[in-house]
Write a protein that holds these residues in place. Structure first.
Motif, mmCIF file in Angstrom:
data_model
loop_
_atom_site.group_PDB
_atom_site.id
_atom_site.type_symbol
_atom_site.label_atom_id
_atom_site.label_comp_id
_atom_site.label_asym_id
_atom_site.label_seq_id
_atom_site.Cartn_x
_atom_site.Cartn_y
_atom_site.Cartn_z
ATOM 1 N N LYS A 118 2.789 1.015 3.161
ATOM 2 C CA LYS A 118 3.089 -0.236 4.021
ATOM 3 C C LYS A 118 3.124 -1.159 2.954
ATOM 4 O O LYS A 118 2.293 -1.468 2.279
ATOM 5 N N ALA A 147 1.893 -4.801 2.864
ATOM 6 C CA ALA A 147 0.944 -5.470 3.805
ATOM 7 C C ALA A 147 1.487 -7.337 3.682
ATOM 8 O O ALA A 147 1.443 -7.884 4.392
ATOM 9 N N TYR A 196 0.986 -1.195 -0.097
ATOM 10 C CA TYR A 196 -0.073 0.191 -0.115
ATOM 11 C C TYR A 196 0.902 1.298 -0.181
ATOM 12 O O TYR A 196 2.088 1.042 -0.073
ATOM 13 N N THR A 246 -5.397 -9.015 3.814
ATOM 14 C CA THR A 246 -4.786 -8.781 2.645
ATOM 15 C C THR A 246 -4.509 -9.598 1.803
ATOM 16 O O THR A 246 -4.942 -9.858 0.332
ATOM 17 N N SER A 301 -2.746 -9.110 14.638
ATOM 18 C CA SER A 301 -3.484 -7.885 13.769
ATOM 19 C C SER A 301 -2.302 -7.385 12.957
ATOM 20 O O SER A 301 -1.376 -6.961 13.630
ATOM 21 N N GLY A 302 -2.587 -7.043 12.022
ATOM 22 C CA GLY A 302 -1.599 -6.455 10.873
ATOM 23 C C GLY A 302 -0.681 -7.145 10.329
ATOM 24 O O GLY A 302 0.252 -6.674 9.649
ATOM 25 N N ALA A 303 -0.771 -8.600 10.576
ATOM 26 C CA ALA A 303 0.355 -9.634 10.016
ATOM 27 C C ALA A 303 0.043 -9.456 8.516
ATOM 28 O O ALA A 303 1.010 -10.054 7.653
ATOM 29 N N GLY A 304 -1.119 -9.435 8.046
ATOM 30 C CA GLY A 304 -1.330 -9.392 6.585
ATOM 31 C C GLY A 304 -2.653 -10.474 6.203
ATOM 32 O O GLY A 304 -2.651 -10.840 4.964
HETATM 33 N N1 LIG Z 1 -6.179 -0.355 2.277
HETATM 34 C C1 LIG Z 1 -4.900 -0.293 3.026
HETATM 35 N N2 LIG Z 1 -4.282 0.801 2.822
HETATM 36 C C2 LIG Z 1 -3.217 1.003 3.555
HETATM 37 N N3 LIG Z 1 -2.802 0.051 4.288
HETATM 38 C C3 LIG Z 1 -3.307 -1.194 4.570
HETATM 39 C C4 LIG Z 1 -4.645 -1.203 3.905
HETATM 40 N N4 LIG Z 1 -5.171 -2.451 4.210
HETATM 41 C C5 LIG Z 1 -4.230 -3.066 5.335
HETATM 42 N N5 LIG Z 1 -3.265 -2.012 5.363
HETATM 43 C C6 LIG Z 1 -1.873 -2.372 6.174
HETATM 44 O O1 LIG Z 1 -1.423 -3.526 5.905
HETATM 45 C C7 LIG Z 1 -1.108 -4.366 6.803
HETATM 46 C C8 LIG Z 1 -1.917 -5.668 7.031
HETATM 47 O O2 LIG Z 1 -3.066 -5.637 7.334
HETATM 48 P P1 LIG Z 1 -4.059 -6.737 7.232
HETATM 49 O O3 LIG Z 1 -4.168 -7.694 5.941
HETATM 50 O O4 LIG Z 1 -5.451 -6.166 7.715
HETATM 51 O O5 LIG Z 1 -3.861 -7.421 8.634
HETATM 52 P P2 LIG Z 1 -4.522 -8.446 9.327
HETATM 53 O O6 LIG Z 1 -5.914 -8.947 8.641
HETATM 54 O O7 LIG Z 1 -3.629 -9.801 9.415
HETATM 55 O O8 LIG Z 1 -4.886 -7.825 10.538
HETATM 56 C C9 LIG Z 1 -1.478 -3.542 8.093
HETATM 57 O O9 LIG Z 1 -0.344 -2.759 8.596
HETATM 58 C C10 LIG Z 1 -2.512 -2.441 7.563
HETATM 59 O O10 LIG Z 1 -2.263 -1.311 8.267
#
Ligand SMILES: Nc1ncnc2c1ncn2[C@@H]1O[C@H](COP(=O)(O)OP(=O)(O)O)[C@@H](O)[C@H]1O
Ligand SMILES: [Mg+2]
Lengths: 280, 321
Positions: A69, A71, A66, A97, A91-94
């Motif tokens: 970041k 992801a 992103y 995504t 949380s935030g592991a990806g």
């Molecule tokens: N649409 C987005 N724009 C910017 N950053 C994103 C977006 N979606 C997720 N992220 C970032 O990508 C990383 C992985 O997020 P995510 O896949 O939601 O993790 P999880 O589902 O494991 O909690 C996080 O640091 C999140 O902040």
């Protein structure tokens, strides 16, 4: 298409239902999907992710960045047809995504994703809705429409895809029977427990008889009793031959399922084990 | 597992459901919808008024053409063709005359029918009861020579076939010219205004549609997760756009009729305020009625097209690229 529907969502008479309900329970100490009765079986669920067959899902050096970041970073992942895969990580592991890439809500920044041998990047915009009908997705927040009943929420998925009224009746009935919500069909989401809401969402995800069911933290909003109810249901769906991908950070859930566990951290897969435990 | 297109959807239930969803949403957001519809009405009204002005200009031009510089009328219908032809030849021979055109009774009626005047005056004159006299329309090389041309024609009219007291000089020509320039101005102003309001309406309707879309983003999100095609996501919004055009047309038409009726009534009772209208004896209500079919078609076309375009633009970001 219809034959597949029958395989996946086939609901027989009452006794059959009971048998299946039994099997939905997670037996200790070991789960043997091979014990699934003949009529529920589409293909024998594969216990191993062997390289000998074409994987159903194949991530090849996939990176998703992103604006600020990264992801997902250089992920390689193969999932075979009929597997039950848990994706765990904080949380935030990806995890989410990864799922968004799989449902083609987001394109990868680098790398390719193949599903059933087809590169998702090659799917034309017109084909994407049809691809989505082959993947059921459920979420932590259920995403039910509050002004629609259980029945209407499930039927909606078919209505907006242009199914005939008869077909909608048939499939909705079967899906609601599968999640054991036939009697709650006239209730609105706010009248349901969390577990019932998630079961409604699962029925909606199954109504297209998808090959893959993806559940992104489906038990995140549920108490332990409802959590088990959902996990057992997912397991039963897996036993019927559907490939199930479950993202969660609930240690007990993962430890109990004893299937393939993929551990993610900082956008990378750091372990991938069969019969895995939640280890961080 | 085949990922390609698998057409299990049938056309008619789909169309029916899309229309139903569109109607439901139109009603569910009725206050927003009303706002969009009123804006559409405003736009269509401006467009209709400038179209009416265009028609009026065209008809006034017909009126003015019928009053070239000088028109001489024949005394009565008994005047024989030979005398007329002879007079025509003599008139065309006059040095200051640039053109002369014979207008027979049928042509006179055709002009009469196009005049934007009160129907009550117009109606009694028909093909079977054509009381309009035959005439010769004459153009001269300059307004100054009109009087001398009239005198010369009078001198050559040995058979006394001309109605001398009803020779029509273009006394009204200045007035009519002024009228044309006023009409032209109003028409241009109307066009500019309707474009201006059109843009405002597009902008606002877009905003309103965006609000209704946001209010329903959950529904759209779910539709996409369960694999609704773009057509199905877009469809209900297109239906809504069409409804804006439809209701806009209905409101505009009612509005125009009310305005037309009101001003006709007012023009019949007052002397000063609407003298512009009385000058050409225009009955606005009749005029609107006469052009109602054209107006409704144009409003419907523009309104529906506008609604569809605006809806499609607003929904675009929710669709698969
Ligand atoms: N649409 C987005 N724009 C910017 N950053 C994103 C977006 N979606 C997720 N992220 C970032 O990508 C990383 C992985 O997020 P995510 O896949 O939601 O993790 P999880 O589902 O494991 O909690 C996080 O640091 C999140 O902040
Ligand atoms: Mg997540």
């Amino acid at each position: 298409m219809l034959a597949m529907m029958d395989d996946v969502l086939h609901i027989g008479n009452e006794t059959e239902n009971k048998v299946q309900a039994e099997q939905g329970k997670l037996p200790e100490p070991e789960l043997k999907p091979e014990k699934a009765p003949e009529e529920t079986k589409l293909e024998t669920p594969k216990e191993k992710h062997s390289d000998s067959q074409t994987p159903l899902i194949d991530f090849q050096h996939v990176t998703k960045a992103y604006a600020r970041k990264v992801a997902i970073s250089d992920v390689n992942l193969r999932i075979n047809e009929g597997e039950f895969v848990s994706i765990v990580g904080q949380s935030g592991a990806g995890k989410t995504t990864l799922i968004k890439l799989l449902t083609k809500q987001e394109p990868p920044t680098h790398g390719s994703i193949f599903v059933a041998g087809r590169n998702l990047a090659d799917l034309r915009a017109k084909e994407v809705p049809f691809y989505r009908r082959k993947i059921g997705v459920v979420f932590q927040d259920f995403k039910l429409l509050p002004q629609k009943t259980v029945w209407e929420n499930v039927a909606f998925a078919l209505e907006v895809c242009g199914f005939s009224q008869d077909e909608i009746e048939r499939r909705t009935t079967k899906a609601l029977e599968l999640v054991n919500l036939g009697r709650r069909r006239k209730n609105y989401p706010e009248e349901l427990s969390g577990g019932e809401r998630q079961r409604t969402a699962i029925a909606r995800a199954l109504v297209h008889s998808p090959k893959i069911l993806i559940a992104d933290e489906p038990t995140g909003n549920l108490d332990p009793v409802n959590t088990w109810e959902i996990v057992e249901l997912l397991y039963r769906i897996y036993q019927r031959g559907t490939t199930v991908i479950l993202s969660t950070h609930n240690r007990q859930v993962v430890d109990k399922i004893k299937k393939r566990v993929i551990l993610m951290k900082g956008g990378k897969i750091i372990s991938d084990e069969l019969g895995g435990k939640y280890v961080i | 597992m085949n990922l390609g297109v698998n057409m299990s959807s049938s056309f008619f239930p789909t169309i029916k459901r899309i229309i139903k969803l569109g109607l439901t949403n139109f009603w569910r957001n009725r206050w927003l919808t009303l706002g969009a519809t009123l804006l559409m009405t405003l736009t269509l009204t401006m467009i209709s008024v400038s179209i009416l002005m265009t028609y009026l200009l065209r008809d006034t031009a017909a009126l003015i053409n019928s009053k070239i510089d000088l028109t001489i009328y024949f005394r009565d219908d008994t005047v024989v063709d030979n005398s007329i032809t002879a007079l025509m030849t003599r008139i065309q021979g006059l040095p200051d005359v640039t053109s002369a055109r014979f207008v027979d009774k049928a042509a006179a009626l055709a002009i009469w029918d196009r005049l934007p005047i009160n129907e009550n005056i117009k109606k009694p004159v028909t093909a079977t009861n054509n009381t309009l006299p035959r005439s010769i329309e004459i153009s001269t090389n300059s307004p100054d020579s009109i009087q001398s041309v009239v005198d010369k024609i009078g001198a050559t009219d040995t058979d006394k076939i001309i109605c001398t007291e009803c020779v029509s000089y273009s006394k009204n020509k200045d007035t009519v010219n002024r009228l044309i320039s006023i009409t032209k101005f109003v028409q241009r102003a109307g066009l500019v205004l309707s474009m201006f309001f059109g843009l405002i309406a597009i902008f606002n309707v877009m905003n309103i549609i965006r609000i209704t879309i946001t209010a329903r983003s959950d529904e759209i999100e779910i539709m996409r997760y369960v694999g609704a095609s773009n057509a199905f996501v877009r469809g209900p919004f297109i239906v809504e756009g069409i409804l804006y055009g439809l209701f806009g047309t209905i409101f505009t038409t009612l509005f125009l009729l009310a305005i037309g009726y009101g001003s006709s009534y007012y023009a019949g009772t007052s002397s000063g305020a609407l003298s512009f209208l009385q000058m050409i004896n225009l009955d606005i209500f009749q005029y609107v009625l006469a052009h109602l079919f054209d107006l409704v078609l144009i409003q419907l076309g523009i309104g529906v097209l506008l609604g569809i375009v605006v809806s499609s633009l607003s929904i675009r970001r929710f669709l698969e690229a």
